[in-house]
Design a protein around this motif. Sequence first.
Motif, mmCIF file in Angstrom:
data_model
loop_
_atom_site.group_PDB
_atom_site.id
_atom_site.type_symbol
_atom_site.label_atom_id
_atom_site.label_comp_id
_atom_site.label_asym_id
_atom_site.label_seq_id
_atom_site.Cartn_x
_atom_site.Cartn_y
_atom_site.Cartn_z
ATOM 1 N N ILE A 49 0.811 -1.183 0.041
ATOM 2 C CA ILE A 49 -0.126 -0.152 -0.025
ATOM 3 C C ILE A 49 0.784 1.369 -0.047
ATOM 4 O O ILE A 49 1.705 1.584 1.030
ATOM 5 C CB ILE A 49 -0.838 0.060 1.328
ATOM 6 N N PRO A 50 0.606 2.216 -1.011
ATOM 7 C CA PRO A 50 1.460 3.296 -1.097
ATOM 8 C C PRO A 50 1.278 4.017 0.440
ATOM 9 O O PRO A 50 0.401 4.393 0.815
ATOM 10 C CB PRO A 50 0.835 4.155 -2.043
ATOM 11 N N ASP A 51 2.550 4.600 0.986
ATOM 12 C CA ASP A 51 2.661 5.520 2.130
ATOM 13 C C ASP A 51 3.825 6.262 1.895
ATOM 14 O O ASP A 51 4.285 6.428 0.730
ATOM 15 C CB ASP A 51 2.966 4.451 3.375
ATOM 16 N N GLU A 52 4.083 6.986 2.941
ATOM 17 C CA GLU A 52 5.005 8.063 2.787
ATOM 18 C C GLU A 52 6.572 7.534 2.530
ATOM 19 O O GLU A 52 7.378 7.905 1.514
ATOM 20 C CB GLU A 52 5.427 8.801 4.143
ATOM 21 N N ASN A 53 6.615 6.197 2.854
ATOM 22 C CA ASN A 53 7.984 5.385 2.849
ATOM 23 C C ASN A 53 8.079 4.989 1.249
ATOM 24 O O ASN A 53 8.890 5.278 0.566
ATOM 25 C CB ASN A 53 8.292 4.144 3.780
ATOM 26 N N ALA A 54 6.903 4.670 0.703
ATOM 27 C CA ALA A 54 6.863 4.255 -0.575
ATOM 28 C C ALA A 54 7.141 5.494 -1.359
ATOM 29 O O ALA A 54 7.559 5.193 -2.572
ATOM 30 C CB ALA A 54 5.508 3.459 -0.876
ATOM 31 N N VAL A 55 6.540 6.365 -1.211
ATOM 32 C CA VAL A 55 6.721 7.644 -1.956
ATOM 33 C C VAL A 55 8.099 8.100 -2.145
ATOM 34 O O VAL A 55 8.633 8.415 -3.214
ATOM 35 C CB VAL A 55 5.762 8.788 -1.529
ATOM 36 N N ALA A 56 8.884 8.125 -0.993
ATOM 37 C CA ALA A 56 10.342 8.579 -0.711
ATOM 38 C C ALA A 56 10.848 7.341 -1.519
ATOM 39 O O ALA A 56 12.046 7.819 -2.267
ATOM 40 C CB ALA A 56 10.619 8.256 0.654
ATOM 41 N N GLU A 57 10.633 6.164 -1.470
ATOM 42 C CA GLU A 57 11.314 5.126 -2.477
ATOM 43 C C GLU A 57 11.207 5.397 -3.775
ATOM 44 O O GLU A 57 12.216 5.321 -4.733
ATOM 45 C CB GLU A 57 10.785 3.714 -2.213
ATOM 46 N N ALA A 58 9.839 5.969 -4.357
ATOM 47 C CA ALA A 58 9.482 6.062 -5.724
ATOM 48 C C ALA A 58 10.631 7.223 -6.142
ATOM 49 O O ALA A 58 11.045 7.397 -7.142
ATOM 50 C CB ALA A 58 8.078 6.360 -6.132
ATOM 51 N N ARG A 59 10.676 8.302 -5.189
ATOM 52 C CA ARG A 59 11.218 9.716 -5.567
ATOM 53 C C ARG A 59 13.018 9.211 -5.792
ATOM 54 O O ARG A 59 13.336 9.809 -6.544
ATOM 55 C CB ARG A 59 11.120 10.747 -4.588
ATOM 56 N N PHE A 60 13.168 8.420 -4.825
ATOM 57 C CA PHE A 60 14.825 8.085 -5.038
ATOM 58 C C PHE A 60 15.089 7.277 -6.223
ATOM 59 O O PHE A 60 15.908 7.408 -7.044
ATOM 60 C CB PHE A 60 15.176 7.100 -3.787
ATOM 61 N N ALA A 61 14.111 6.086 -6.748
ATOM 62 C CA ALA A 61 14.054 5.331 -7.936
ATOM 63 C C ALA A 61 14.265 6.252 -9.146
ATOM 64 O O ALA A 61 14.991 6.114 -10.043
ATOM 65 C CB ALA A 61 13.200 4.313 -8.033
ATOM 66 N N ALA A 62 13.189 7.112 -9.020
ATOM 67 C CA ALA A 62 13.141 8.181 -10.225
ATOM 68 C C ALA A 62 14.596 9.062 -10.388
ATOM 69 O O ALA A 62 14.929 9.235 -11.582
ATOM 70 C CB ALA A 62 11.572 9.033 -10.229
ATOM 71 N N LEU A 101 -3.824 15.090 -22.213
ATOM 72 C CA LEU A 101 -5.247 14.190 -22.536
ATOM 73 C C LEU A 101 -6.291 13.857 -21.251
ATOM 74 O O LEU A 101 -5.631 13.021 -20.441
ATOM 75 C CB LEU A 101 -4.964 13.207 -23.503
ATOM 76 N N GLY A 102 -7.303 14.243 -21.312
ATOM 77 C CA GLY A 102 -8.364 14.100 -20.374
ATOM 78 C C GLY A 102 -8.309 14.613 -19.097
ATOM 79 O O GLY A 102 -7.494 15.266 -18.544
ATOM 80 N N ASN A 103 -9.457 14.313 -18.305
ATOM 81 C CA ASN A 103 -9.758 15.026 -17.244
ATOM 82 C C ASN A 103 -8.804 14.852 -15.957
ATOM 83 O O ASN A 103 -8.188 16.089 -15.469
ATOM 84 C CB ASN A 103 -11.069 14.698 -16.631
ATOM 85 N N PHE A 104 -8.397 13.528 -15.664
ATOM 86 C CA PHE A 104 -7.279 13.298 -14.727
ATOM 87 C C PHE A 104 -6.298 14.086 -14.999
ATOM 88 O O PHE A 104 -5.411 14.698 -13.944
ATOM 89 C CB PHE A 104 -7.544 11.740 -14.550
ATOM 90 N N ALA A 105 -5.721 13.876 -16.266
ATOM 91 C CA ALA A 105 -4.573 14.402 -16.347
ATOM 92 C C ALA A 105 -4.471 16.111 -16.326
ATOM 93 O O ALA A 105 -3.375 16.582 -15.762
ATOM 94 C CB ALA A 105 -3.761 13.928 -17.686
ATOM 95 N N ALA A 106 -5.433 16.608 -16.873
ATOM 96 C CA ALA A 106 -5.350 18.024 -16.720
ATOM 97 C C ALA A 106 -5.535 18.569 -15.135
ATOM 98 O O ALA A 106 -4.824 19.394 -14.777
ATOM 99 C CB ALA A 106 -6.794 18.590 -17.505
ATOM 100 N N ARG A 107 -6.030 17.927 -14.371
ATOM 101 C CA ARG A 107 -5.988 18.274 -13.008
ATOM 102 C C ARG A 107 -4.921 17.908 -12.543
ATOM 103 O O ARG A 107 -4.333 18.741 -11.540
ATOM 104 C CB ARG A 107 -7.364 17.489 -12.216
ATOM 105 N N PHE A 108 -4.034 16.863 -12.807
ATOM 106 C CA PHE A 108 -2.866 16.559 -12.258
ATOM 107 C C PHE A 108 -1.885 17.704 -12.608
ATOM 108 O O PHE A 108 -1.348 18.022 -11.649
ATOM 109 C CB PHE A 108 -2.493 15.294 -12.735
ATOM 110 N N SER A 157 -6.370 6.635 -6.466
ATOM 111 C CA SER A 157 -6.406 7.270 -5.208
ATOM 112 C C SER A 157 -5.425 8.455 -5.154
ATOM 113 O O SER A 157 -4.415 8.476 -5.838
ATOM 114 C CB SER A 157 -6.455 6.218 -3.961
ATOM 115 N N ALA A 158 -5.556 9.499 -4.178
ATOM 116 C CA ALA A 158 -4.672 10.128 -3.910
ATOM 117 C C ALA A 158 -3.048 9.604 -3.273
ATOM 118 O O ALA A 158 -2.092 10.047 -4.066
ATOM 119 C CB ALA A 158 -5.030 11.158 -2.601
ATOM 120 N N PRO A 159 -3.265 8.742 -2.544
ATOM 121 C CA PRO A 159 -1.794 8.036 -2.370
ATOM 122 C C PRO A 159 -1.205 7.307 -3.648
ATOM 123 O O PRO A 159 0.021 7.198 -3.724
ATOM 124 C CB PRO A 159 -2.210 6.866 -1.320
ATOM 125 N N GLU A 160 -2.223 6.640 -4.453
ATOM 126 C CA GLU A 160 -1.391 5.933 -5.667
ATOM 127 C C GLU A 160 -0.842 7.094 -6.592
ATOM 128 O O GLU A 160 0.210 6.805 -7.226
ATOM 129 C CB GLU A 160 -2.627 5.212 -6.334
#
Length: 299
Positions: free
Chosen positions: A97-110, A232-239, A206-209
């Motif tokens: 489940i995405p949490d703060e640690n997972a977000v930090a892990e994604a940021r480091f990998a990117a 393209l699209g509603n979700f991407a424009a808001r993002f 979801s917001a965490p995803e």
Amino acid sequence: MIQARDMNPAELAALLAFHAEAGVEWLLEEEPVDRIAAFAAEKAARQTSRSTASPSASAGGVTAPAAGRSPPSRGPAADQRQQSRPQPSQSSALPAIPDENAVAEARFAAESARSLAELRTAVEGFASCNLKTSARSTITAAGTASSGIMVIGSMPSADDDREGLPFSGRAGLLLDRMLMAIGQTRESVLITTIIPWRPPGDRMPSAPETAICRPFIERQIALVEPRQVLVLGNFAARFFFGETGTIHALRGKWREIGSGDETLPAMATLHPQELLAAPASKALAWMDLLAFSERLPRG
């Protein structure tokens, strides 16, 4: 009615393909089964079996250990066999489940990726997002990065997940025609999605995803350094725009995305999937594409 057991492998494969094209994701029994009641019945049967077996065991001269007395040792060989058995792992069966640690892990990998190829490897090897557990494919960018044009959608569709490429199926064919109308092809631009994995049932992330996928798309844009972006699209424009309006309110205007001095011109229009559902909106998308094409390099 023909039963599955009466079909040959080719017929079964064709049936499964038909269900997949129709959007079927789960195969269910013809009659509902109450798994909770079945589990309760099994549990009651085991308890009854143990209670009826106890008197017969005592009659045969076998008595249960007295209270407070340790059971007899099984010996080192038995202990070694018990330790060698694979123990069930509860954590491995649970989705991440995405949490703060997972977000930090994604940021480091990117941020560690120095090229699109390295970023693709990082995304494909990333395992800390629950969306990946239900998706068949990891969707990454396709096309030409050197063109300076990025086309960014929201998330993979069922066709994308099945084919392993962004914008597959009917929506992809419509996008091809949209690009051809302004003198481009999917090979001449870079096409990608914000979310690399298809959410179950095509639901909104979801917001965490979304938070855990953000570092990957932001790093992708930083590596490509496009001159302009078609959203393209509603979700991407808001993002990208950070607003809550619908795509009809956000489309057709040049905006800056990014932060600080590193901003890029971007324009939003309707997603091909939205145009398939509401063909009357194609006129609006055509107006947006004409405005977008005015900034394209000529020659």
